[in-house]
Design an enzyme around this catalytic site. Structure first.
Site, mmCIF file in Angstrom:
data_model
loop_
_atom_site.group_PDB
_atom_site.id
_atom_site.type_symbol
_atom_site.label_atom_id
_atom_site.label_comp_id
_atom_site.label_asym_id
_atom_site.label_seq_id
_atom_site.Cartn_x
_atom_site.Cartn_y
_atom_site.Cartn_z
ATOM 1 N N ASP A 19 -1.985 1.001 7.308
ATOM 2 C CA ASP A 19 -1.325 0.819 6.010
ATOM 3 C C ASP A 19 -0.927 -0.639 5.787
ATOM 4 O O ASP A 19 -0.988 -1.144 4.660
ATOM 5 C CB ASP A 19 -0.079 1.715 5.921
ATOM 6 C CG ASP A 19 -0.429 3.184 6.113
ATOM 7 O OD1 ASP A 19 -1.076 3.751 5.231
ATOM 8 O OD2 ASP A 19 -0.083 3.734 7.174
ATOM 9 N N ASP A 57 0.871 -1.174 0.000
ATOM 10 C CA ASP A 57 0.000 0.000 0.000
ATOM 11 C C ASP A 57 0.915 1.233 0.000
ATOM 12 O O ASP A 57 1.440 1.611 1.044
ATOM 13 C CB ASP A 57 -0.882 -0.003 1.252
ATOM 14 C CG ASP A 57 -1.767 1.239 1.305
ATOM 15 O OD1 ASP A 57 -2.368 1.595 0.281
ATOM 16 O OD2 ASP A 57 -1.834 1.858 2.382
ATOM 17 N N GLU A 72 -1.909 -1.459 -4.722
ATOM 18 C CA GLU A 72 -3.173 -0.773 -4.952
ATOM 19 C C GLU A 72 -3.006 0.310 -6.012
ATOM 20 O O GLU A 72 -2.012 1.017 -6.045
ATOM 21 C CB GLU A 72 -3.703 -0.168 -3.644
ATOM 22 C CG GLU A 72 -5.213 -0.023 -3.678
ATOM 23 C CD GLU A 72 -5.818 0.328 -2.326
ATOM 24 O OE1 GLU A 72 -6.451 1.381 -2.238
ATOM 25 O OE2 GLU A 72 -5.663 -0.459 -1.374
#
Lengths: 167, 167
Positions: free
Chosen positions: B139, B7, B67
């Site tokens: 995160d 992420d 992502e």
């Protein structure tokens, strides 16, 4: 003392190499790194990273300069540009180079003497200052311009003073 | 088969490692890479790049997932995020990993079964699916979620089918 200048972009990353000898600036090389258009993003970034690595290995520059970018039209294009710029910065940092970052206005001021100079004026001055046979390709010329800006900058003078010698 | 999920972020880059064994998912590790706050941009990118390299060297994942990001508020924050994401992608690509990219909606659909699920629901499901003792740091949890998404994805099944074996 050799300086590499980088003009980052997701489609084309310009590079330019100059030598500063006293007050003289001498052109070494310039060009454009173009990742294959159909490649995936990660592959494109790797292409930029490896391209800059190769140039660094070939010319062993002492300093690096890169343009700050603020002019992205929207968040999506800023994201693309940011990824490409990240790959370029990483190649410079990974080589242990000290990196100067300059805004477009600083580059224009330094090269042309006027922060709002037209693109063409900058290209002409890069050609004149480095005694190029012709105007370099746009991205390569921008990369040479940021390298010239770094050569002119007080930052560099400070770094040299700190290093205690003119490499 | 080990999967690393990332992420990306300029202040904090989450990572998560899972193993897929048949239909079982097993948690290996998760954490957050935080570049020193006062460091220069290039140094921060290098910190992210080297941090991910280190994790890849430690766990030798077979696949990577990251992502897609679209939600930057403005061009300036998109540029920052892009640079950090570029550094992360580069670390994955440089290690030769095949990278799956997923939108937040795809990750939520895959983990919770609902593309507009709340952040907290995703965190709870990550905890449940991987039998974590507690919810992972935000995160890191997002990184585990994208790794789970990749484990569930048809992309991965295709890649495995092409590879002709289940590593």
């Amino acid at each position: 003392m050799r300086i590499i200048g980088i003009d980052p972009g997701s489609r084309a990353t310009g590079y330019g190499l100059i030598v500063k000898e006293g007050n003289r600036l001498i052109h070494i090389d310039n060009g454009v790194i173009r990742p294959p258009e159909k490649a995936e993003l990660a592959e494109r970034l790797l292409y930029i990273f490896c391209g800059i690595n190769k140039i660094i290995n070939e010319y062993s520059p002492h300093y690096a300069a890169i343009e700050q970018v603020f002019m992205a039209q929207n968040a999506q294009s800023a994201l693309k540009l940011g990824q490409a710029r990240g790959a370029a910065l990483l190649a410079l940092a990974n080589a242990g180079l000290n990196i100067g970052e300059y805004s477009a206005m600083q580059v224009k001021s330094s090269v042309v003497g006027y922060g709002r100079a037209a693109k063409n004026q900058v290209q002409q001055m890069v050609k004149a200052l480095l005694k190029l046979p012709e105007i370099a390709q746009e991205d390569a010329s921008d990369a040479l311009a940021v390298a010239i800006c770094h050569a002119h900058s007080t930052n560099l003078r400070k770094q040299l003073a700190e290093a205690g010698r003119n490499r």
